[in-house]
Design a protein around this motif. Structure first.
Motif, short mmCIF file in Angstrom:
data_model
loop_
_atom_site.label_atom_id
_atom_site.label_comp_id
_atom_site.label_asym_id
_atom_site.label_seq_id
_atom_site.Cartn_x
_atom_site.Cartn_y
_atom_site.Cartn_z
N LEU A 228 -3.10 70.74 6.31
CA LEU A 228 -3.00 70.42 7.61
C LEU A 228 -4.62 71.67 8.10
O LEU A 228 -5.27 70.30 9.00
CB LEU A 228 -2.35 71.34 8.96
N ILE A 229 -4.93 72.69 7.58
CA ILE A 229 -6.27 73.26 7.73
C ILE A 229 -7.17 72.77 7.36
O ILE A 229 -8.09 72.84 7.71
CB ILE A 229 -5.56 74.82 6.94
N ALA A 230 -6.75 72.10 6.12
CA ALA A 230 -8.05 71.33 5.56
C ALA A 230 -8.08 69.92 6.36
O ALA A 230 -9.40 70.31 6.28
CB ALA A 230 -7.75 70.33 4.04
N PHE A 231 -7.53 69.09 7.31
CA PHE A 231 -8.53 68.77 7.78
C PHE A 231 -8.12 68.94 9.19
O PHE A 231 -9.42 67.84 9.46
CB PHE A 231 -6.74 67.62 8.60
N ALA A 232 -8.21 70.13 9.12
CA ALA A 232 -8.62 70.60 10.89
C ALA A 232 -10.18 71.23 10.53
O ALA A 232 -10.55 71.59 11.31
CB ALA A 232 -7.99 71.79 11.35
N SER A 233 -10.03 71.48 8.91
CA SER A 233 -11.50 71.39 8.92
C SER A 233 -12.81 70.92 8.54
O SER A 233 -13.66 71.16 9.04
CB SER A 233 -11.77 72.53 7.82
N LEU A 234 -11.96 69.45 8.11
CA LEU A 234 -12.91 68.57 7.63
C LEU A 234 -13.45 67.48 9.19
O LEU A 234 -14.17 67.38 8.88
CB LEU A 234 -11.75 67.09 6.61
N PHE A 235 -12.65 66.95 9.81
CA PHE A 235 -12.76 66.33 11.07
C PHE A 235 -13.56 67.02 11.97
O PHE A 235 -14.72 66.40 12.96
CB PHE A 235 -11.51 65.88 11.87
N PRO A 236 -13.67 68.07 12.54
CA PRO A 236 -14.90 68.58 13.48
C PRO A 236 -16.16 68.26 12.63
O PRO A 236 -17.35 68.67 13.66
CB PRO A 236 -14.49 70.39 13.30
N MET A 237 -16.40 68.42 11.83
CA MET A 237 -17.81 67.80 10.83
C MET A 237 -18.58 66.99 11.30
O MET A 237 -19.40 66.06 11.36
CB MET A 237 -17.68 67.83 9.14
N MET A 238 -16.97 65.61 10.92
CA MET A 238 -17.52 64.10 11.88
C MET A 238 -17.97 64.23 13.19
O MET A 238 -18.73 63.55 13.74
CB MET A 238 -16.64 63.66 11.64
N THR A 239 -16.55 65.12 14.24
CA THR A 239 -17.38 64.99 15.90
C THR A 239 -18.74 65.60 15.67
O THR A 239 -18.88 64.91 16.74
CB THR A 239 -15.72 65.35 16.47
N VAL A 240 -19.27 66.55 15.45
CA VAL A 240 -19.70 67.26 15.72
C VAL A 240 -21.15 66.35 15.51
O VAL A 240 -22.19 66.28 16.33
CB VAL A 240 -19.48 68.67 15.02
N MET A 241 -21.66 65.58 14.13
CA MET A 241 -22.65 64.95 13.62
C MET A 241 -22.64 64.00 14.51
O MET A 241 -23.49 63.02 15.05
CB MET A 241 -22.52 64.61 11.51
N GLY A 242 -21.34 63.28 15.10
CA GLY A 242 -21.02 62.09 15.75
C GLY A 242 -21.49 62.20 17.15
O GLY A 242 -22.48 61.68 17.76
N TYR A 243 -20.77 63.41 17.71
CA TYR A 243 -21.70 63.45 19.17
C TYR A 243 -23.29 63.91 18.91
O TYR A 243 -24.14 63.38 19.85
CB TYR A 243 -20.95 65.18 18.97
N ALA A 244 -23.96 64.80 17.86
CA ALA A 244 -25.84 65.16 18.03
C ALA A 244 -25.85 63.94 17.72
O ALA A 244 -26.73 63.35 18.76
CB ALA A 244 -25.88 65.12 16.44
N GLN A 245 -25.25 61.99 17.44
CA GLN A 245 -26.14 61.32 17.20
C GLN A 245 -26.30 60.46 18.08
O GLN A 245 -27.40 60.02 18.27
CB GLN A 245 -25.18 60.51 16.08
N LEU A 246 -24.70 60.13 19.47
CA LEU A 246 -24.38 59.83 20.42
C LEU A 246 -25.58 60.42 21.24
O LEU A 246 -26.21 59.73 22.03
CB LEU A 246 -23.45 60.46 20.78
N GLY A 247 -26.14 62.18 21.45
CA GLY A 247 -26.79 62.67 21.56
C GLY A 247 -28.57 61.93 21.76
O GLY A 247 -29.59 61.78 22.52
#
Lengths: 263, 241
Positions: A228-247
Motif C-alpha cells: 500500500l505504501i508503495a502505491f501511495a508513493s507512486l501515484f502522486p508522481m503521476m498526479t503532480v506531473m499531470g497537474y503541471a501538464q494541465l497548467g
C-alpha cells in the motif's frame, strides 16, 4: 511497573537507534570541522526528548494505530457487514469490497492534504512556477494521488493481483509523463511520492494492508499484505506531473486565444 | 518555550486528526459498530501525540540545527572524500533513527515468521527486523552519495530514476515473492520525519553553493533516490536470505 520496565527497555533500544546519526553529526562537527557544539545543554536536552518521544511514539503505535488499522480492515471485510444476513458467496467478488476502497481513498486524501511537509514544499513550488501551478492545486494533486494509490492498493489486495504488475506499469506511465511534463516540476514530482507518507500514516496504512490480507479468504499477509505504501508513493508522481501538464496546457491555450484576438 | 511546545503539540494533533475524523466517520456512518478497547486506543493515541511532539521538539533542538548548518556549510570547506563520507553516514544514520521504519520492520518480521520464512522466536524476529533496517539504511546511504554526485555533476535526474526502475523490474523477476511487497514499501517508509528535513537541507545547500545550479531542479531529488534504492537493496536482501 511492568509498563515502566517495558518502557525502559524500549528507551535503551532507542539509544542505539539514534546513535548513528548523533555520532555522525557530532563526530564531524568536533573532529573534522573542528568546531565546538553550539548550545551543548540545549542539544543534550533535545536528545533526551528524542529518546523519550521515540519510546512513547512506538508504544502508542502498538496500542493505537496498528490495532486501529487492523480493526478497520476486519470490520470492513466481516461477512456480516458485507453480506448482511445473506449467505456469503464461495468466491471473492471485488465489487463486495467497495467500502474498503472508499476507506483507503478517504484516509489517503485526508492525511495528505494536512501534511505539513507538503504544505511548505507546495508554497515553494508555486512561487517558482510563475503562476502555472498554485500551492493548493499542488496539495490537492498530491492528495488525490495518494487517495488513488491506497484505494487501488486495497483493490489489489482483494483481487490478489501481483504487486509488481501495477508498479511496473506505473513506472512506465511516470517515464512517459517525464518527457512531456514541464522540466521544473519533475524532481519535485519525484520527491512528492516519498515525502507524503508521514510517520503516522505509514503504520496505519501498513496495518490496514496486513489486516485486509489476513481477513480476506485466500490472501496471505506475507505475500499480499505489503504494497500500500508503495502505491501511495507512486501515484502522486503521476498526479503532480499531470497537474503541471494541465497548467501548461491551459496557459498555452490562453496564449493562443489571446494571439487570435490580437489578429 | 511553553508556547513552542504547545505549537508542537498542535502539529502532532494535526497529523492525527484526519485519521480520527475518517475512522470516526466510517465507524458512525458505515459500520455502526463499537470500537473494542476504546480506552486503550485513546491512551495509545495520546502516547503517539506526546511521543511525536517530544521527538520532533528534540530533533529541532538538537540534531536539525547542527545537521542543517553542516549540510549547508560542507561543500564550502570539506574536501570531496569527506563530503562523500558525510553524505553516506547522514543517509545511513537518519534511516536507522526513522520511527516509521522501526515500526514497519517489526511488522515485516511478524509477517515473515507467520509465513514460515524465519523462525518464530523473538530473537529471530529481532534479528530479521534489524537486518532489514540496516539493509535499508545502507541503501539510503548509497542513494545519498549517488544523489550528491549527481548534484555536483549536474546530471539530469530522470536518467537515474529510469535506470533505477529498470533495476527494480529486473530484480523483481529474481527476488523471492515474499520480499517484494516489503521491498517496494520500504522506499516510501524510509523517507519520513528524520530523513526528509536533513536530506532536503543537504540537497538545497549543495545546489545553492555550486554556481550554475538551480535549487528547484538540482536541489530536490535526493528523496527520490532514497526511496528508490531501498527497493533494490531489500530485494537483494531477500535473495541472500
Amino acid at each position: 511497573m511492568e509498563i515502566l520496565s517495558g518502557l525502559a527497555k524500549i528507551l535503551l533500544g532507542n539509544v542505539l537507534d539514534v546513535a548513528p546519526i548523533a555520532a555522525t553529526l557530532f563526530g564531524f562537527q568536533v573532529f573534522i570541522l573542528r568546531q565546538p557544539i553550539p548550545h551543548p545543554r540545549r542539544t543534550l536536552l533535545g536528545f533526551l526528548y528524542v529518546l523519550v518521544g521515540l519510546a512513547l511514539f512506538l508504544e502508542g503505535l502498538e496500542a493505537a494505530l496498528f490495532p486501529l488499522g487492523k480493526l478497520m480492515a476486519s470490520q470492513l471485510t466481516a461477512p456480516s457487514f458485507l453480506y448482511g444476513s445473506e449467505a456469503p458467496p464461495g468466491v471473492i467478488r471485488w465489487r463486495d469490497y467497495l467500502w474498503v476502497y472508499a476507506f483507503g481513498a478517504a484516509i489517503g486524501f485526508a492525511t495528505t492534504v494536512a501534511e505539513p511537509a507538503l504544505i511548505a514544499v507546495a508554497m515553494k513550488a508555486a512561487s517558482v512556477s510563475g503562476g502555472t501551478i498554485t500551492a493548493w492545486g499542488l496539495r490537492i494533486a498530491v492528495a488525490i494521488g495518494v487517495a488513488i494509490g491506497i484505494s487501488l492498493g486495497t483493490f489489489r489486495i482483494v483481487t490478489g493481483t501481483p504487486l509488481h504488475w501495477f508498479i511496473i506499469v506505473g513506472y512506465v506511465v511516470v517515464v512517459i509523463q517525464t518527457y512531456f511534463a514541464p522540466r521544473v516540476i519533475v524532481p519535485l514530482a519525484y520527491d512528492s511520492g516519498g515525502v507524503t507518507t508521514s510517520c503516522v500514516t505509514v503504520p496505519l496504512v501498513a496495518a490496514l494492508g496486513l489486516g485486509l490480507s489476513s481477513t480476506i479468504p485466500g490472501r496471505s499477509p506475507l505475500l499480499d499484505g505489503f504494497g500500500l505504501i508503495a502505491f501511495a508513493s507512486l501515484f502522486p508522481m503521476m498526479t503532480v506531473m499531470g497537474y503541471a501538464q494541465l497548467g501548461q496546457w491551459q496557459a498555452r491555450r490562453e496564449r493562443r486565444r489571446r494571439s487570435d484576438r490580437a489578429e | 518555550m511553553l508556547r513552542e511546545l504547545l505549537r508542537s503539540v498542535l502539529d502532532s494533533v494535526r497529523d492525527l486528526l484526519p485519521i480520527v475524523v475518517v475512522v470516526g466517520f466510517f465507524q458512525v456512518a458505515v459500520l455502526h459498530e463499537p470500537i473494542p478497547n476504546l480506552g486503550d486506543m485513546v491512551a495509545g493515541f495520546l502516547m503517539v501525540v506526546a511521543g511525536l511532539t517530544l521527538f520532533l521538539r528534540g530533533l529541532e533542538m538538537g540534531l536539525f540545527p547542527i545537521g542543517e548548518a553542516m549540510a549547508y556549510g560542507f561543500v564550502a570547506r570539506g574536501s570531496l572524500p569527506w563530503l562523500m563520507i558525510f553524505s553516506f553516514l547522514l543517509g545511513f544514520g537518519t534511516t536507522v533513527a526513522e520511527p516509521a521504519l522501526i515500526a514497519i520492520a517489526d511488522e515485516a518480521a511478524k509477517a515473515a515468521a507467520h509465513g514460515a520464512v524465519i523462525a518464530t522466536d523473538p530473537d529471530a524476529l529481532r534479528k530479521y527486523a534489524l537486518h532489514l533496517r540496516l539493509t535499508v539504511a545502507l541503501s539510503v546511504g548509497a542513494a545519498v552519495v549517488l544523489g550528491v554526485i549527481r548534484i555536483l555533476k549536474g546530471w539530469p535526474i530522470h536518467w537515474f530514476i529510469i535506470a533505477g526502475y529498470i533495476a527494480v523490474a529486473i530484480m523483481t523477476s529474481f527476488a523471492p515473492p515474499w520480499i517484494i511487497g516489503i521491498a517496494y514499501d520500504s522506499g516510501g517508509v524510509t523517507t519520513s520525519t528524520v530523513t526528509v528535513p536533513l536530506l532536503t537541507a543537504l540537497g538545497i545547500g549543495l545546489a545553492q553553493t555550486i554556481r550554475g545550479r538551480n535549487p528547484m531542479i538540482d536541489g530536490f531529488g535526493l528523496i527520490a533516490f532514497a526511496s528508490l534504492t531501498p527497493m533494490v537493496f531489500v530485494m537483494a536482501f531477500g535473495m541472500l536470505h
